[in-house]
Design a protein around this motif. Structure first.
Motif, PDB file in Angstrom:
ATOM      1  N   GLY A 199       0.804  -1.215   0.000  1.00 39.08           N
ATOM      2  CA  GLY A 199       0.000   0.000   0.000  1.00 39.08           C
ATOM      3  C   GLY A 199       0.833   1.259   0.000  1.00 39.08           C
ATOM      4  N   GLY A 200       2.155   1.148   0.333  1.00 38.59           N
ATOM      5  CA  GLY A 200       3.034   2.306   0.280  1.00 38.59           C
ATOM      6  C   GLY A 200       3.317   2.897   1.650  1.00 38.59           C
ATOM      7  N   GLY A 201       4.211   3.883   1.648  1.00 38.11           N
ATOM      8  CA  GLY A 201       4.584   4.569   2.883  1.00 38.11           C
ATOM      9  C   GLY A 201       6.010   4.248   3.292  1.00 38.11           C
ATOM     10  N   LEU A 225      -0.793   6.646   7.110  1.00 37.66           N
ATOM     11  CA  LEU A 225      -2.025   6.739   6.346  1.00 37.66           C
ATOM     12  C   LEU A 225      -1.839   5.925   5.070  1.00 37.66           C
ATOM     13  CD1 LEU A 225      -1.844   9.394   8.172  1.00 37.66           C
ATOM     14  CD2 LEU A 225      -3.545  10.331   6.598  1.00 37.66           C
ATOM     15  N   THR A 226      -2.686   4.938   4.849  1.00 36.26           N
ATOM     16  CA  THR A 226      -2.474   3.995   3.758  1.00 36.26           C
ATOM     17  C   THR A 226      -3.793   3.514   3.181  1.00 36.26           C
ATOM     18  OG1 THR A 226      -1.632   1.772   3.223  1.00 36.26           O
ATOM     19  CG2 THR A 226      -2.232   2.184   5.519  1.00 36.26           C
ATOM     20  N   PRO A 227      -3.836   3.258   1.866  1.00 34.03           N
ATOM     21  CA  PRO A 227      -5.047   2.689   1.273  1.00 34.03           C
ATOM     22  C   PRO A 227      -5.244   1.217   1.614  1.00 34.03           C
ATOM     23  CG  PRO A 227      -3.344   2.925  -0.388  1.00 34.03           C
ATOM     24  CD  PRO A 227      -2.821   3.583   0.857  1.00 34.03           C
ATOM     25  N   GLU A 228      -4.213   0.581   2.216  1.00 33.70           N
ATOM     26  CA  GLU A 228      -4.303  -0.832   2.578  1.00 33.70           C
ATOM     27  C   GLU A 228      -3.944  -1.022   4.053  1.00 33.70           C
ATOM     28  OE1 GLU A 228      -2.351  -3.526  -0.111  1.00 33.70           O
ATOM     29  OE2 GLU A 228      -2.586  -2.151  -1.802  1.00 33.70           O
ATOM     30  N   PRO A 229      -4.784  -0.500   4.950  1.00 33.63           N
ATOM     31  CA  PRO A 229      -4.413  -0.525   6.370  1.00 33.63           C
ATOM     32  C   PRO A 229      -4.249  -1.924   6.949  1.00 33.63           C
ATOM     33  CG  PRO A 229      -6.681   0.220   6.077  1.00 33.63           C
ATOM     34  CD  PRO A 229      -6.068   0.193   4.727  1.00 33.63           C
ATOM     35  N   GLN A 230      -5.127  -2.843   6.606  1.00 32.82           N
ATOM     36  CA  GLN A 230      -5.024  -4.183   7.184  1.00 32.82           C
ATOM     37  C   GLN A 230      -3.779  -4.909   6.693  1.00 32.82           C
ATOM     38  OE1 GLN A 230      -6.860  -5.132   9.789  1.00 32.82           O
ATOM     39  NE2 GLN A 230      -7.631  -3.038   9.577  1.00 32.82           N
ATOM     40  N   ILE A 264      -1.996   3.160  12.466  1.00 32.31           N
ATOM     41  CA  ILE A 264      -2.207   2.886  11.039  1.00 32.31           C
ATOM     42  C   ILE A 264      -3.646   3.261  10.729  1.00 32.31           C
ATOM     43  CG2 ILE A 264      -2.289   1.137   9.236  1.00 32.31           C
ATOM     44  CD1 ILE A 264       0.015  -0.265  10.561  1.00 32.31           C
ATOM     45  N   VAL A 265      -3.803   4.130   9.721  1.00 32.93           N
ATOM     46  CA  VAL A 265      -5.077   4.786   9.462  1.00 32.93           C
ATOM     47  C   VAL A 265      -5.440   4.627   7.980  1.00 32.93           C
ATOM     48  CG1 VAL A 265      -6.349   6.938   9.776  1.00 32.93           C
ATOM     49  CG2 VAL A 265      -4.259   6.543  11.085  1.00 32.93           C
ATOM     50  N   PRO A 266      -6.713   4.356   7.662  1.00 34.45           N
ATOM     51  CA  PRO A 266      -7.099   4.354   6.246  1.00 34.45           C
ATOM     52  C   PRO A 266      -6.899   5.736   5.629  1.00 34.45           C
ATOM     53  CG  PRO A 266      -8.794   3.320   7.607  1.00 34.45           C
ATOM     54  CD  PRO A 266      -7.837   3.986   8.544  1.00 34.45           C
ATOM     55  N   ALA A 267      -6.217   5.788   4.492  1.00 31.72           N
ATOM     56  CA  ALA A 267      -6.025   7.051   3.775  1.00 31.72           C
ATOM     57  C   ALA A 267      -7.317   7.450   3.075  1.00 31.72           C
ATOM     58  CB  ALA A 267      -4.907   6.912   2.763  1.00 31.72           C
ATOM     59  N   GLU A 308      -2.074   9.243  -1.564  1.00 30.56           N
ATOM     60  CA  GLU A 308      -0.961   8.304  -1.479  1.00 30.56           C
ATOM     61  C   GLU A 308      -0.661   7.992  -0.011  1.00 30.56           C
ATOM     62  OE1 GLU A 308       2.407   9.797  -3.514  1.00 30.56           O
ATOM     63  OE2 GLU A 308       1.463   9.745  -5.500  1.00 30.56           O
ATOM     64  N   ALA A 309      -0.042   6.847   0.200  1.00 27.23           N
ATOM     65  CA  ALA A 309       0.344   6.460   1.551  1.00 27.23           C
ATOM     66  C   ALA A 309       1.502   7.324   2.040  1.00 27.23           C
ATOM     67  CB  ALA A 309       0.737   4.990   1.586  1.00 27.23           C
TER      68      ALA A 309
END
Length: 256
Positions: free
Chosen positions: A120-122, A150-155, A193-196, A201-202
Motif C-alpha cells: 500500500g506504500g509509505g 495513512l495507507t489505502p491498505e491498512p489491514q 495505522i489509518v485508512p487514507a 498516497e500512503a
C-alpha cells in the motif's frame, strides 16, 4: 525531562527532515520549537544540522540528494523504527509483501539504516542503533511524540508490521466504518495505522510535542509556514495541529 537511552524493536525512535534549504528550515523550526543547532559536514561538501532541545538531540535537518533537488521534491519528514537487526528486517520485508527501497547500510558507527515500504506504500526507515540510539527525548516539547501511517491498505500494513516486529494490535472502530489501528510493544501503543482518504498516497504523519499548541502554530505562521490543520481555540493535552514549512515539509504538532 528524561533522556532516552534505548528504544525497543518496533518502536519509532527517530525522525529527520530532508529539505532543499537547510538554513531556511533551521530558521523556521528554530522559531517553532526553540531548537538550537550544530552544523556538521556531509560527504559531498554540504552540511546538515543536528537539532537540540537544551543539550538533548531530537532531530536532524539534512539536504536533499541531487535527484530530489532536480525533481523539485518538497521537503519530507522521515520516520525510523528501531530494530535489533536491520538486515533481517530488510529481508523479512520482501517476504512479507513489502519492498526494500534502500540498504541495509552502515552509517559509520552510528547504526545501520534501511528504507522499506509496506503493502500500500509509505516509506519507512529502519534503524539499528550503534552510537546513535535515536531521539534523546520522546513525547516532550520539541521532540518526536507519535507517528501514524495513512495507507489505502491498512489491514495489509498492520499484518506487515506484525510479521516484521511482532506488534500486538488494538483496533478502534471509527464512525465511517473504518478502523484506527495501533501497533503495540510490551503493552504500550507506539504507532498508528489509518485508512487514507480515497485517492491519497500512503505516507507517515509525524507528530512532535509542544508545550503550547496555539503559540507553536502562531510561530509557524509568523515564520512563513502554513497551517494545514489549525489548533482549537483552547487546546489541551492531546490537542493537534498540522503545519507545512516554506519548503513543503509537513509536520503535525501535539500538545504534551
Amino acid at each position: 525531562m528524561t533522556s532516552r537511552k534505548h528504544y525497543a524493536s518496533g518502536e519509532p525512535c527517530w525522525a529527520d527532515l530532508q529539505t532543499r534549504d537547510v538554513a531556511a528550515a533551521k530558521t523556521f523550526y528554530g522559531q517553532v520549537f526553540g531548537w538550537t543547532f550544530k552544523d556538521l559536514p556531509t560527504p559531498d561538501g554540504r552540511s546538515y544540522a543536528q537539532a537540540f532541545v537544551k543539550d538533548q538531540l531530537v532531530a536532524v535537518i539534512a539536504p536533499q540528494n541531487s535527484m530530489q533537488e532536480a525533481a523539485g521534491t518538497r521537503g519530507q519528514w522521515n520516520i525510523y523504527i528501531s530494530a535489533t537487526d536491520t538486515e533481517e528486517i530488510a529481508e523479512d520485508a520482501v517476504h512479507a509483501g513489502g519492498k526494500l527501497q534502500f540498504g541495509p547500510e552502515a552509517v559509520a558507527d552510528t547504526g545501520v539504516l534501511a528504507f522499506i515500504e509496506p503493502p500500500g506504500g509509505g516509506t519507512t526507515g529502519i534503524w539499528q542503533a550503534g552510537t546513535h540510539v535515536g531521539s534523546h527525548l520522546f513525547n516532550e516539547p520539541g521532540a518526536l511524540a507519535w507517528a501514524e501511517l495513512l495507507t489505502p491498505e491498512p489491514q495489509a500494513a498492520v499484518a506487515f508490521f506484525q510479521q516484521l516486529f511482532g506488534h500486538e494490535v488494538t483496533e478502534y472502530p471509527q464512525d465511517d466504518g473504518g478502523s484506527y489501528s495501533t501497533l503495540m510493544v510490551k503493552g504500550d501503543e507506539v504507532a498508528g495505522i489509518v485508512p487514507a482518504d480515497e485517492g491519497d498516497e500512503a505516507g507517515w504523519q509525524i507528530y512532535f510535542g509542544v508545550a503550547d499548541l496555539r503559540k507553536a502554530a502562531e510561530a509557524a505562521a509568523a515564520a512563513g509556514g502554513e497551517l494545514l490543520v489549525e489548533p482549537e481555540a483552547k487546546p489541551e493535552t492531546g490537542s493537534l495541529a498540522t503545519i507545512q514549512d516554506p519548503q513543503g515539509g509537513v509536520l503535525s504538532l501535539g500538545q504534551v
